[in-house]
Design a protein around this motif. Structure first.
Motif, PDB file in Angstrom:
ATOM      1  N   ASN A 294      35.241  38.748  34.973  1.00  0.00           N
ATOM      2  CA  ASN A 294      36.631  39.152  35.163  1.00  0.00           C
ATOM      3  C   ASN A 294      37.569  38.151  34.493  1.00  0.00           C
ATOM      4  O   ASN A 294      37.349  36.937  34.551  1.00  0.00           O
ATOM      5  CB  ASN A 294      36.957  39.237  36.660  1.00  0.00           C
ATOM      6  CG  ASN A 294      38.267  39.958  36.917  1.00  0.00           C
ATOM      7  OD1 ASN A 294      38.786  40.655  36.041  1.00  0.00           O
ATOM      8  ND2 ASN A 294      38.811  39.804  38.116  1.00  0.00           N
ATOM      9  N   GLU A 301      40.036  42.809  42.861  1.00  0.00           N
ATOM     10  CA  GLU A 301      39.333  43.344  41.695  1.00  0.00           C
ATOM     11  C   GLU A 301      37.846  43.051  41.765  1.00  0.00           C
ATOM     12  O   GLU A 301      37.006  43.920  41.434  1.00  0.00           O
ATOM     13  CB  GLU A 301      39.927  42.748  40.419  1.00  0.00           C
ATOM     14  CG  GLU A 301      41.316  43.249  40.080  1.00  0.00           C
ATOM     15  CD  GLU A 301      41.907  42.571  38.844  1.00  0.00           C
ATOM     16  OE1 GLU A 301      43.027  42.946  38.461  1.00  0.00           O
ATOM     17  OE2 GLU A 301      41.244  41.673  38.277  1.00  0.00           O
ATOM     18  N   LEU A 362      35.405  47.146  35.906  1.00  0.00           N
ATOM     19  CA  LEU A 362      36.705  46.481  35.839  1.00  0.00           C
ATOM     20  C   LEU A 362      37.713  47.338  35.074  1.00  0.00           C
ATOM     21  O   LEU A 362      38.880  47.447  35.455  1.00  0.00           O
ATOM     22  CB  LEU A 362      36.569  45.101  35.186  1.00  0.00           C
ATOM     23  CG  LEU A 362      35.895  44.032  36.058  1.00  0.00           C
ATOM     24  CD1 LEU A 362      35.528  42.805  35.220  1.00  0.00           C
ATOM     25  CD2 LEU A 362      36.806  43.619  37.211  1.00  0.00           C
ATOM     26  N   ILE A 366      41.344  48.455  36.790  1.00  0.00           N
ATOM     27  CA  ILE A 366      42.578  47.827  36.285  1.00  0.00           C
ATOM     28  C   ILE A 366      43.449  48.917  35.691  1.00  0.00           C
ATOM     29  O   ILE A 366      43.124  49.502  34.659  1.00  0.00           O
ATOM     30  CB  ILE A 366      42.259  46.750  35.231  1.00  0.00           C
ATOM     31  CG1 ILE A 366      41.463  45.611  35.871  1.00  0.00           C
ATOM     32  CG2 ILE A 366      43.547  46.215  34.597  1.00  0.00           C
ATOM     33  CD1 ILE A 366      40.944  44.591  34.877  1.00  0.00           C
TER      34      ILE A 366
END
Length: 934
Positions: A294, A301, A362, A366
């Motif tokens: 990340n 997250e 991810l 996002i």
């Protein structure tokens, strides 16, 4: 979905303690290092400083920074921090925004252009044009120094080797400008990072390992009871590295450690961290891998992506084993690794398939940060994806609008990887290479060009490659073959319909003709190729091409065109830059100044400091000839400073040559030769023969001023000797008056008669006025006694008033000739005028000579009185002049790319030197500093 809304983290919720804990590790044996930091913070009110701390991973850099933060807080100093993270290096200005976030409410007080640049850099505002990195840097400096007037600031940058390039460039800028402000900058980086931070005055501290006693105490405190053999091995392998002393025993317990293969310390530490994975549950391992990939620190997250990868629900407590293993820390809603090597170890421990799953997860979660989402989409993608490549094109455009050129290059390279066709891949790589060339990174440019797979379907590709390689090179290489190649590429570009590229290629070819000693045949071919483009007659590049190829032969015609363009200009700074440089090349200095002033003002406002350095040199060159020597020295000093900062070695050398010439004309011979020697070493290193010719002119005029005419002749004759490295047919006429004077007074008059005759023939029928005045001067010096007066009088015509120094030399020579003709009464007026012009310019050797001639003619003169402003440095004089114009300290700082407090510091010194107490006293002191002899 993970159950974490408003959840109490219990034992996992804690403040970041690793840095504090690490600080305790290095306090032992770091007393001198801490004392240095204490001194910087204690004296912060007396002025700022930069300290660069370097060392190997784990040596204690971060711990030392944490000590600094604590000491600063205890002394009521604001602390701003940023940390470089390898996974975030692609996010432009990310680290800078992290540090400046507490100050952004003050951004409203910045001057509009700076405020817009900073907000655009942080993605908070779409600027009309891409803000230059230096404008963002100036905005950062202004924000810091303005805030520091209320409370001193400690700015800390850890792991600088992993800062995004844009943030690092800003730090490099401000690190050179903190001496007068209550701001201390501490930067920590790895030993192997090539740092450009700071300057010669920057403090640097390289951390070495703990000594044997301290290392033993540390190891025994954290791993008591080790067998003697294993204890000895750990001490040896750690070599005093605190992190190694703590982590190696923890990661490789006694059992079997003796059989472990040898690895470098960094590798052993990474293995020590990754070895703890086997004892962790599957969920904890996966969440660690997610944290490593990340490019943020959001706990939300990490947990959300972890659920997607595992296909099952996860809780905050699933991270507890990783916290217990001292691999990560949780601070509120953020998760961080205890050390960058832990992240590296986790990244390497995860297989490729796992990493791709993580990036895909991810990218899916996002949503509000498009660029981050696209980075993860690309990392999860194998093979081409034209839709994603198109998104990357748009990301590159956004990066350019923010002034993040380095990021745009990286984005375009990734877009090329995602392209499904060779042509699309090639186009994106070429665009990236063009940006790298503009950025002055030839190694990066070449790597990008090597990846471009061009074919016959894209006729412009090889031309674009050639253009990249051409503009990435300094103006130094004397290679006629390159001129021929540029002519050929221009023809191909024209045939392919790229007229603008063709024009640029031929302009560069013409510049190469001027820089080197291209044959007349090559020059003719460049001009013929330019004519085939059928450009408008007033096209700036067509005018420039003619000037650079045949400055003497075409000077008169071009002078008329430039005069006309100066009267009807359309306020285009880019055109002004071309025309100003072109006017200099033909000796039209009276025209070039206004063009170059326009260009420099625009470049200064835009923050394009590398281009500004070059234009300031050209402006100073012109100001020297029109009699504004204070302005010329001001431009030369600033040009050197900016060229050094932007790695423009040719322009450092050029401006230093100008400083040598000015110092020599003012009689500061030691300083002149010091500048000349410095410039010569640079010129020889980069191989710029045209600068070597300029250097000989500077040395020649200095020697003439000192009365060493034979020495001057030896310097200047090199420009006319084809076998000499300083030979340059394009620049010879700039030293004509000096060459003739040196030859006449050293007994070598016969050697220059043919030179002046040939130059007069080439420049006929209409020489540029400046050169025509030199011709008259040279002919007067060479003429028989009975014929000299007509040439003196022709040289002293109306045009000569534009060139005070040249006119004064004519007056001095004419007065001396009149006295020798027994016309002493007639001699006094021209000698008196020459003396006054030389006095106004500060040309002390010539002033003294005019006084001697006056004394011989029967008239005495008072000695010249030094003016108060002459005690000021060029930068101080510049600041004083801007203050007289009514600019505030903040406005002066914005103009000169300095902090307003630095401006105030210089004004204080100016007041002390000149004996005044306020700005109101500056105007009478500075009277006559601009064009004093005109």
């Amino acid at each position: 979905m993970a159950k974490r809304a408003k959840k109490t983290y219990g034992p996992l919720r804690r403040r970041r303690t690793s840095a504090t804990r690490s600080a305790s590790l290095v306090l032992q044996g770091r007393e001198q290092d801490i004392a240095l930091i204490d001194r910087l913070i204690d004296r912060i009110d007396q002025g700022g400083s930069t300290l660069v701390i370097s060392g190997e991973p784990g040596i204690g850099k971060s711990a030392l920074l944490e000590v600094a933060r604590r000491r600063a807080s205890e002394r009521d100093t604001s602390v701003l921090s940023m940390t470089g993270v390898l996974a975030e290096v692609h996010l432009p200005f990310a680290a800078l925004e992290q540090a400046l976030r507490p100050l952004m409410k003050r951004a409203a007080g910045l001057v509009p252009r700076q405020r817009s640049a900073l907000l655009a850099a942080f993605g908070m505002h779409d600027d009309d044009g891409a803000p230059d990195i230096f404008l963002v840097a100036l905005a950062t400096l202004s924000l810091l120094t303005d805030s520091a007037t209320r409370k001193p600031i400690l700015l800390v940058a850890d792991d600088a080797q992993w800062l995004d390039q844009a943030t690092y460039d800003v730090l490099a800028f401000i690190s050179r400008r903190l001496s007068a402000d209550p701001v201390v900058l501490l930067v920590a980086m790895r030993d192997d990072f090539n740092s450009s931070l700071g300057d010669a005055s920057t403090l640097r501290l390289r951390l070495s390992g703990l000594d044997e006693t301290d290392a033993e105490h540390l190891l025994d405190a954290h791993a008591p009871g080790l067998p003697a053999e294993l204890r000895s091995r750990f001490l040896k392998e750690a070599s005093g590295n605190p992190l190694a002393l703590v982590e190696l025993p923890r990661g490789e317990g006694a059992a079997g450690a003796g059989d472990a293969p040898w690895l470098p310390l960094t590798g052993r530490l990474e293995r020590a961290f990754s070895s703890r994975l086997s004892d962790l549950p599957r969920a904890a391992r996966t969440l660690l891998f997610v944290t490593a990939e990340n490019d943020g620190t959001s706990l939300h997250e990490v947990l959300s992506a972890g659920e997607a990868v595992l296909g099952e629900q996860v809780e905050i407590n699933d991270l507890a084993p990783a916290v217990a293993a001292k691999l990560i820390e949780i601070d509120g809603t953020e998760v961080r690794f205890r050390h960058p090597l832990v992240r590296s170890a986790m990244h390497q421990a995860a297989d490729l398939a796992t990493r791709q799953k993580i990036h895909a997860a991810l990218a899916a979660i996002i949503r509000d940060q498009l660029d981050r989402q696209l980075w993860h989409r690309a990392a999860a993608t194998i093979g081409p994806d034209d839709e994603l490549a198109g998104e990357y094109d748009r990301m590159a455009a956004r990066a350019l609008r923010r002034g993040a050129v380095a990021m745009a290059i990286e984005v375009l390279e990734n877009a090329a990887r995602l392209s499904s066709t060779a042509r699309a891949k090639s186009d994106r790589l070429l665009r990236a290479a063009e940006l790298a060339a503009d950025l002055g990174q030839p190694e990066l440019m070449e790597r990008l060009l090597r990846q471009a797979d061009t074919d016959e379907s894209d006729p412009l590709a090889p031309i674009r490659i050639a253009w990249c390689r051409e503009i990435s090179q300094p103006p130094a290489v004397n290679d006629p073959a390159k001129i021929l190649a540029l002519i050929g590429f221009a023809a191909q570009a024209h045939a392919a319909g790229a007229a603008d590229l063709a024009s640029n290629l031929l302009w560069r070819a013409a510049q190469r003709c001027w820089w080197s000693n291209a044959s007349d045949e090559l020059g003719t071919r460049v001009l013929a190729a330019a004519n085939r483009l059928e450009l408008p007659e007033a096209d700036p590049r067509l005018i420039a091409i003619s000037a650079y190829v045949e400055p003497l032969r075409r000077g008169g015609d071009l002078y008329i065109k430039l005069q006309s363009l100066a009267e009807t200009r359309h306020n285009n700074p880019a055109v002004a830059r071309i025309l100003g440089s072109t006017a200099n090349v033909i000796g039209a200095f009276d025209i070039s100044v206004s063009f170059l002033e326009e260009s420099s003002a625009a470049l200064r406002a835009q923050g394009r400091l590398s281009d500004l350095a070059r234009v300031l040199f050209a402006l100073g060159w012109a100001e020297t000839e029109i009699g504004d020597w204070t302005g010329a020295m001001r431009e030369a000093e600033e040009s050197v400073r900016l060229a050094e900062e932007t790695s423009g070695l040719p322009w450092v050398a050029a401006a230093t040559i100008l400083k040598a010439k000015l110092a020599g004309m003012q009689g500061n011979l030691e300083q002149s030769e010091a500048h000349a020697a410095q410039a010569e070493s640079l010129v020889l290193r980069i191989g710029a023969s045209f600068l070597l010719a300029m250097l000989q002119i500077a040395r020649g005029i200095s020697a003439i001023g000192a009365g060493r005419h034979w020495e001057a002749y030896e310097h200047l004759r090199r420009l006319f000797a084809p076998a000499d490295p300083a030979f340059n047919s394009s620049l010879q006429f700039f030293g004509l008056a000096d060459f003739v004077e040196a030859a006449v007074f050293s007994g070598n008059a016969a050697a220059v008669r043919g030179v002046i005759d040939e130059m007069e023939r080439v420049s006929a029928p209409m020489p540029v006025p400046w050169f025509e005045t030199m011709l008259h001067y040279g002919k007067a010096l060479l003429a028989a006694p009975d014929d000299a007066e007509q040439f003196f009088l022709q040289g002293l015509g109306p045009a000569a008033k534009k060139w005070p120094f040249l006119r004064a030399r004519l007056l001095l020579a004419y007065g001396g000739w009149l006295r020798r003709q027994r016309r002493s009464a007639n001699a006094r007026a021209p000698l008196r005028e020459a003396r006054d012009i030389f006095d106004a310019l500060g040309a002390s050797p010539w002033s003294a000579r005019a006084r001697e001639e006056l004394r011989a003619s029967g008239e005495t003169s008072r000695r010249r009185t030094e003016q108060a402003w002459e005690t000021l440095t060029p930068q101080e004089l510049h600041i004083a002049q801007l203050a007289v114009e009514g600019l505030s300290n903040k406005e002066i700082g914005a103009r000169l790319y300095l902090s307003h407090r630095t401006v105030g510091y210089h004004l204080h010194r100016i007041f002390a030197k000149t004996g005044i107490t306020s700005r109101s006293g500056l105007r009478p002191i500075l009277a006559g500093t601009t064009h004093p002899a005109s």
